[in-house]
Design a protein around this motif. Structure first.
Motif, PDB file in Angstrom:
ATOM      1  N   ARG A 322      73.072  14.487 -81.380  1.00  0.00           N
ATOM      2  CA  ARG A 322      73.207  14.030 -82.763  1.00  0.00           C
ATOM      3  C   ARG A 322      73.422  15.168 -83.752  1.00  0.00           C
ATOM      4  N   GLY A 323      73.004  16.395 -83.406  1.00  0.00           N
ATOM      5  CA  GLY A 323      73.219  17.542 -84.274  1.00  0.00           C
ATOM      6  C   GLY A 323      72.358  17.501 -85.530  1.00  0.00           C
ATOM      7  N   MET A 324      72.509  18.507 -86.368  1.00  0.00           N
ATOM      8  CA  MET A 324      71.751  18.614 -87.621  1.00  0.00           C
ATOM      9  C   MET A 324      72.658  19.129 -88.722  1.00  0.00           C
ATOM     10  N   ASN A 325      72.352  18.738 -89.954  1.00  0.00           N
ATOM     11  CA  ASN A 325      73.087  19.305 -91.084  1.00  0.00           C
ATOM     12  C   ASN A 325      72.465  20.643 -91.472  1.00  0.00           C
ATOM     13  N   THR A 339      62.519  17.433 -86.019  1.00  0.00           N
ATOM     14  CA  THR A 339      63.272  16.184 -86.064  1.00  0.00           C
ATOM     15  C   THR A 339      62.804  15.237 -84.972  1.00  0.00           C
ATOM     16  N   LYS A 340      61.826  15.683 -84.156  1.00  0.00           N
ATOM     17  CA  LYS A 340      61.333  14.860 -83.050  1.00  0.00           C
ATOM     18  C   LYS A 340      60.235  13.925 -83.538  1.00  0.00           C
ATOM     19  N   GLN A 341      60.043  12.851 -82.793  1.00  0.00           N
ATOM     20  CA  GLN A 341      58.973  11.913 -83.131  1.00  0.00           C
ATOM     21  C   GLN A 341      57.608  12.562 -82.928  1.00  0.00           C
ATOM     22  N   SER A 366      74.788  24.073 -85.602  1.00  0.00           N
ATOM     23  CA  SER A 366      74.722  22.632 -85.369  1.00  0.00           C
ATOM     24  C   SER A 366      75.556  21.890 -86.405  1.00  0.00           C
ATOM     25  N   GLN A 367      76.116  20.764 -85.979  1.00  0.00           N
ATOM     26  CA  GLN A 367      76.850  19.870 -86.873  1.00  0.00           C
ATOM     27  C   GLN A 367      76.468  18.437 -86.549  1.00  0.00           C
ATOM     28  N   PRO A 368      76.222  17.622 -87.568  1.00  0.00           N
ATOM     29  CA  PRO A 368      75.871  16.223 -87.307  1.00  0.00           C
ATOM     30  C   PRO A 368      76.979  15.525 -86.520  1.00  0.00           C
ATOM     31  N   THR A 372      74.605  20.748 -80.963  1.00  0.00           N
ATOM     32  CA  THR A 372      73.941  22.006 -81.315  1.00  0.00           C
ATOM     33  C   THR A 372      74.234  23.053 -80.255  1.00  0.00           C
ATOM     34  N   LYS A 373      74.408  24.295 -80.722  1.00  0.00           N
ATOM     35  CA  LYS A 373      74.689  25.417 -79.825  1.00  0.00           C
ATOM     36  C   LYS A 373      73.717  26.547 -80.149  1.00  0.00           C
ATOM     37  N   ALA A 374      72.920  26.949 -79.146  1.00  0.00           N
ATOM     38  CA  ALA A 374      71.968  28.050 -79.300  1.00  0.00           C
ATOM     39  C   ALA A 374      72.440  29.230 -78.457  1.00  0.00           C
ATOM     40  N   THR A 375      72.475  30.416 -79.070  1.00  0.00           N
ATOM     41  CA  THR A 375      72.976  31.610 -78.387  1.00  0.00           C
ATOM     42  C   THR A 375      71.913  32.694 -78.390  1.00  0.00           C
ATOM     43  N   ILE A 376      71.634  33.226 -77.209  1.00  0.00           N
ATOM     44  CA  ILE A 376      70.670  34.323 -77.042  1.00  0.00           C
ATOM     45  C   ILE A 376      71.423  35.538 -76.485  1.00  0.00           C
TER      46      ILE A 376
END
Length: 383
Positions: A322-325, A339-341, A366-368, A372-376
């Motif tokens: 779902r992504g995030m704004n 954003t989790k329950q 992230s885009q709605p 989401t993309k996480a880079t380490i």
């Protein structure tokens, strides 16, 4: 020859003598002028030489002053590797003068590497320094710079400790609040499981929900323990392939547990070493994988990309959930926002703290509706 002819010849000779004398006088005057000009040029040359010598003396004095006042240890080696010049910082770091010593003999006596040194080296005196070398260009020899990071390292540890203490109150309150809900649910499902009249299907359903709630509590407590640690010891040096195998085994277990699909792309890894705390680091990456799974629909694909070069290892975890704004993305990185329950919002803070402890970088995009993309990125040590 009569008398008149003799007089005429004498007169002619006298005139020739006068002409010669005049020519000699002119030549002498020109010679004097040339001598005067040469004298002036010589004087100007001497003045320029004296000015240049004075300038060189000033430059030498400025260089010596700069060399002596440098805030880091600086030493010069001759082509044979002998120390020919040091500044006071060097003497202070080594606890004695090493002037005249051979660098290859000084190193084993003055440095005592520790397991957690990383890009720094521990000295016998207890100081932690970074050693940098440079050539002198066309001049034979070598320049060695010692940067004392002892105080910086200590301040970083103190700052990190104070940051954790300053957020401990928020964390405990958030944790107590968030654990209450899954704990109440777990107690409810456990109560249902005690009923003898419960059907087998319902028993399996309640058992699964009870396990989910307990796993949720366990994750939150694990995050709290990692975040509250005073330090993460980087006491392991793993080959990249060995680390990759361990990581992929754990990730595969995670995606299978949640019925997700793993799409991996592992490039040929270099032969370097990764200095790390393997369990903690893999746990941080699994945290990102778990986020990706929870942000996606059941059975969705999770993408994991590993690649490396001579300097760093790059790990990418990506989903198409779902992504995030921008506002949500900014808030979840601040901590105690989720954003989790069920969650404390500590997840990304824990990841960032772990990656920072490993001297790496962490970035999330992230885009709605896109994902989401996480880079380490993590530094690689030479093999």
């Amino acid at each position: 020859m009569d008398k008149d002819e003799e007089i005429a010849r004498l007169k002619e000779a006298f005139e020739l003598f006068e002409e010669t004398s005049y020519s000699l006088q002119e030549s002498y005057a020109e010679l004097q002028n040339e001598v005067r000009l040469l004298t002036q040029k010589l004087e100007h040359a001497e003045q320029a030489k004296r000015a240049e010598e004075s300038k060189n003396k000033i430059l030498l004095k400025q260089f010596q002053q700069l060399f002596w006042s440098m805030p880091v240890g600086v030493m010069m080696l001759n082509p044979e590797g002998r120390v020919v010049m040091t500044n006071p910082i060097v003497d202070r770091l080594f606890g004695e003068s090493i002037l005249g010593g051979v660098w290859s003999d000084i190193v084993p006596k003055s440095f005592r590497p520790q397991k957690d040194d990383g890009h720094e080296i521990t000295m016998v005196t207890g100081r932690r320094v970074r050693v940098e070398t440079s050539s002198l260009g066309d001049v034979p020899g070598q320049l060695i710079i010692l940067v004392d990071l002892t105080e910086t390292h200590s301040l970083q540890r103190q700052l990190s400790h104070h940051e954790r203490l300053s957020t401990m109150g928020k964390m405990v309150a958030a944790l107590a609040h968030q654990i209450r809900t899954p704990l109440s649910s777990a107690m409810l499902y456990a109560g249902h499981l005690q009923k003898e009249s419960l059907s087998e299907d319902m028993r399996m359903r309640f058992s699964g929900k009870l396990t989910d709630r307990l796993n949720n509590i366990e994750r939150q407590i694990r995050d709290m323990l990692i975040f509250s640690k005073s330090d993460i010891k980087l006491d392991e040096k793993l080959k990249l392939l060995e680390f990759s195998d361990k990581l992929m085994e754990r990730v595969q277990e995670q995606v299978e547990l949640h019925n997700a699909i793993l799409e991996e792309n592992i490039a040929e890894l270099p032969s370097g070493l990764l200095q790390c705390h393997a369990d903690v680091l893999i746990g941080a990456i699994l945290n990102l994988v778990n986020n990706a799974i929870e942000a996606s629909e059941r059975g969705a694909s999770i993408y994991l990309d590993l690649r490396g070069d001579a300097q760093q290892l790059t790990i990418v975890v990506q989903d198409q959930g779902r992504g995030m704004n921008e506002e949500q993305l900014s808030k979840v990185q601040e901590g105690f926002v989720t954003t989790k329950q069920h969650g404390t919002g500590l997840g990304l803070m824990v990841v960032k703290a772990i990656i920072r402890a490993h001297h790496g970088t962490f970035n999330i995009e992230s885009q709605p509706g896109v994902g989401t993309k996480a880079t380490i990125t993590l530094p690689i040590l030479g093999s």
